[in-house]
Design a protein around this motif. Sequence first.
Motif, PDB file in Angstrom:
ATOM      1  N   ASP A  36      76.012  22.571  66.822  1.00 50.67           N
ATOM      2  CA  ASP A  36      76.942  23.693  66.757  1.00 50.67           C
ATOM      3  C   ASP A  36      77.951  23.534  65.614  1.00 50.67           C
ATOM      4  O   ASP A  36      78.885  24.327  65.506  1.00 50.67           O
ATOM      5  CB  ASP A  36      77.689  23.825  68.083  1.00 50.67           C
TER       6      ASP A  36
ATOM      7  N   ARG B 148      77.818  22.882  75.719  1.00 49.00           N
ATOM      8  CA  ARG B 148      77.949  23.460  74.366  1.00 49.00           C
ATOM      9  C   ARG B 148      78.583  24.842  74.437  1.00 49.00           C
ATOM     10  O   ARG B 148      79.480  25.153  73.640  1.00 49.00           O
ATOM     11  CB  ARG B 148      76.576  23.536  73.706  1.00 49.00           C
ATOM     12  N   TYR B 149      78.132  25.666  75.370  1.00 49.82           N
ATOM     13  CA  TYR B 149      78.735  26.996  75.508  1.00 49.82           C
ATOM     14  C   TYR B 149      80.211  26.881  75.845  1.00 49.82           C
ATOM     15  O   TYR B 149      81.063  27.565  75.252  1.00 49.82           O
ATOM     16  CB  TYR B 149      78.020  27.820  76.581  1.00 49.82           C
TER      17      TYR B 149
ATOM     18  N   ALA C 285      83.202  31.230  71.546  1.00 51.08           N
ATOM     19  CA  ALA C 285      82.948  32.404  72.384  1.00 51.08           C
ATOM     20  C   ALA C 285      83.410  32.218  73.826  1.00 51.08           C
ATOM     21  O   ALA C 285      83.456  33.193  74.585  1.00 51.08           O
ATOM     22  CB  ALA C 285      81.448  32.724  72.370  1.00 51.08           C
ATOM     23  N   ALA C 286      83.745  30.990  74.212  1.00 48.94           N
ATOM     24  CA  ALA C 286      84.077  30.707  75.614  1.00 48.94           C
ATOM     25  C   ALA C 286      85.580  30.783  75.889  1.00 48.94           C
ATOM     26  O   ALA C 286      86.056  30.232  76.878  1.00 48.94           O
ATOM     27  CB  ALA C 286      83.550  29.321  76.000  1.00 48.94           C
TER      28      ALA C 286
ATOM     29  N   SER D 160      82.473  26.312  72.987  1.00 45.13           N
ATOM     30  CA  SER D 160      82.294  27.209  71.854  1.00 45.13           C
ATOM     31  C   SER D 160      83.501  28.115  71.649  1.00 45.13           C
ATOM     32  O   SER D 160      84.350  28.275  72.524  1.00 45.13           O
ATOM     33  CB  SER D 160      81.042  28.069  72.066  1.00 45.13           C
TER      34      SER D 160
ATOM     35  N   THR E 274      86.429  32.020  79.342  1.00 47.21           N
ATOM     36  CA  THR E 274      85.837  31.268  80.454  1.00 47.21           C
ATOM     37  C   THR E 274      86.749  30.084  80.730  1.00 47.21           C
ATOM     38  O   THR E 274      86.797  29.121  79.970  1.00 47.21           O
ATOM     39  CB  THR E 274      84.421  30.780  80.097  1.00 47.21           C
TER      40      THR E 274
ATOM     41  N   ALA F 208      73.448  21.880  77.027  1.00 49.07           N
ATOM     42  CA  ALA F 208      73.494  23.262  76.544  1.00 49.07           C
ATOM     43  C   ALA F 208      74.606  24.049  77.228  1.00 49.07           C
ATOM     44  O   ALA F 208      75.275  24.882  76.598  1.00 49.07           O
ATOM     45  CB  ALA F 208      72.149  23.940  76.760  1.00 49.07           C
ATOM     46  N   ALA F 209      74.812  23.799  78.513  1.00 50.72           N
ATOM     47  CA  ALA F 209      75.899  24.468  79.236  1.00 50.72           C
ATOM     48  C   ALA F 209      77.258  24.009  78.703  1.00 50.72           C
ATOM     49  O   ALA F 209      78.180  24.818  78.526  1.00 50.72           O
ATOM     50  CB  ALA F 209      75.785  24.184  80.730  1.00 50.72           C
TER      51      ALA F 209
ATOM     52  N   ARG G 250      89.303  22.883  73.950  1.00 48.53           N
ATOM     53  CA  ARG G 250      88.250  23.008  74.953  1.00 48.53           C
ATOM     54  C   ARG G 250      88.129  21.664  75.679  1.00 48.53           C
ATOM     55  O   ARG G 250      87.927  20.620  75.048  1.00 48.53           O
ATOM     56  CB  ARG G 250      86.898  23.350  74.307  1.00 48.53           C
TER      57      ARG G 250
ATOM     58  N   GLU H 156      74.029  18.571  71.125  1.00 49.05           N
ATOM     59  CA  GLU H 156      74.282  20.014  71.186  1.00 49.05           C
ATOM     60  C   GLU H 156      75.515  20.387  70.359  1.00 49.05           C
ATOM     61  O   GLU H 156      75.513  21.387  69.628  1.00 49.05           O
ATOM     62  CB  GLU H 156      74.475  20.448  72.639  1.00 49.05           C
TER      63      GLU H 156
END
Length: 255
Positions: A32, A231-232, A237-238, A235, A241, A228-229, A142, A28
């Motif tokens: 990306d 990967r977010y 964009a996270a 990212s 979060t 997939a979770a 991250r 994943e």
Amino acid sequence: MSSTQQTPQRVALVTGAAQGIGLATAIELLQDGRKVVLTDLRLPDLSALPESLRANAFAQLLDVSDPAACQKLVAAIREQHGSLDILVNNAGISLKNAAGQSNGILDVGLDEVQKMLDINVIAMLRLCQLVLPGMKDKRWGRIVNVSSLAGRGKSIVAGPAYMLTKSAVLGLSRSIASEMGEFGITTNCVAPGRILTQMAMQAGEEVNQRYAQQIPVKRIGEPAEVGAAIRYLCSEAAGFTNGAVIDVNGGFLMG
């Protein structure tokens, strides 16, 4: 970010990446656009990756319970790739007895508990401590720590030692998230339920079939669904979060 600015290619370290959730996560992250260092007790086989992704994948042996080996690897990644921006702490163990089951509270030995703590928690803390200074300097990072449904609530098959360690992962992650968030570093968890991995197969097909019937979606999960979770969470964009737990369990845990 203006259209003329480009996001730098981030470098990720994924532990326990020879198979299962770790391997799926590496795929994943490669999809990306990340560079990914896959580590495990046995050398990850890069031929298991789609050919188009292999140029940015690097395999390394690593025993996460070996402090010197962890320090050496983190230094080598920084030297070879220039940075280490993403850490996915996936490596973990669940010890079973001779019958292939987890020992209960009256049978579990302290040596068994300590071994699981060393791999599932202490090694995770050590790697976080090794990568955080570099992330702090860059003001971007991250960290994703793999917990478990067994750390979130009652478990059908996991014993007290495993539940203890996976609960500790949640607390550790919250601590890092609260302290490091101001530096552009997010720390989150995924908590997989029953996933089709080698660890889950230790319990046997019959146990997994019974388990699946108690999940609202009526099936066991796939490693790629956890990947997939992750990967977010890794990212760009996270960035807002932080200190979160994503439950990937088919609806087994609600509320």
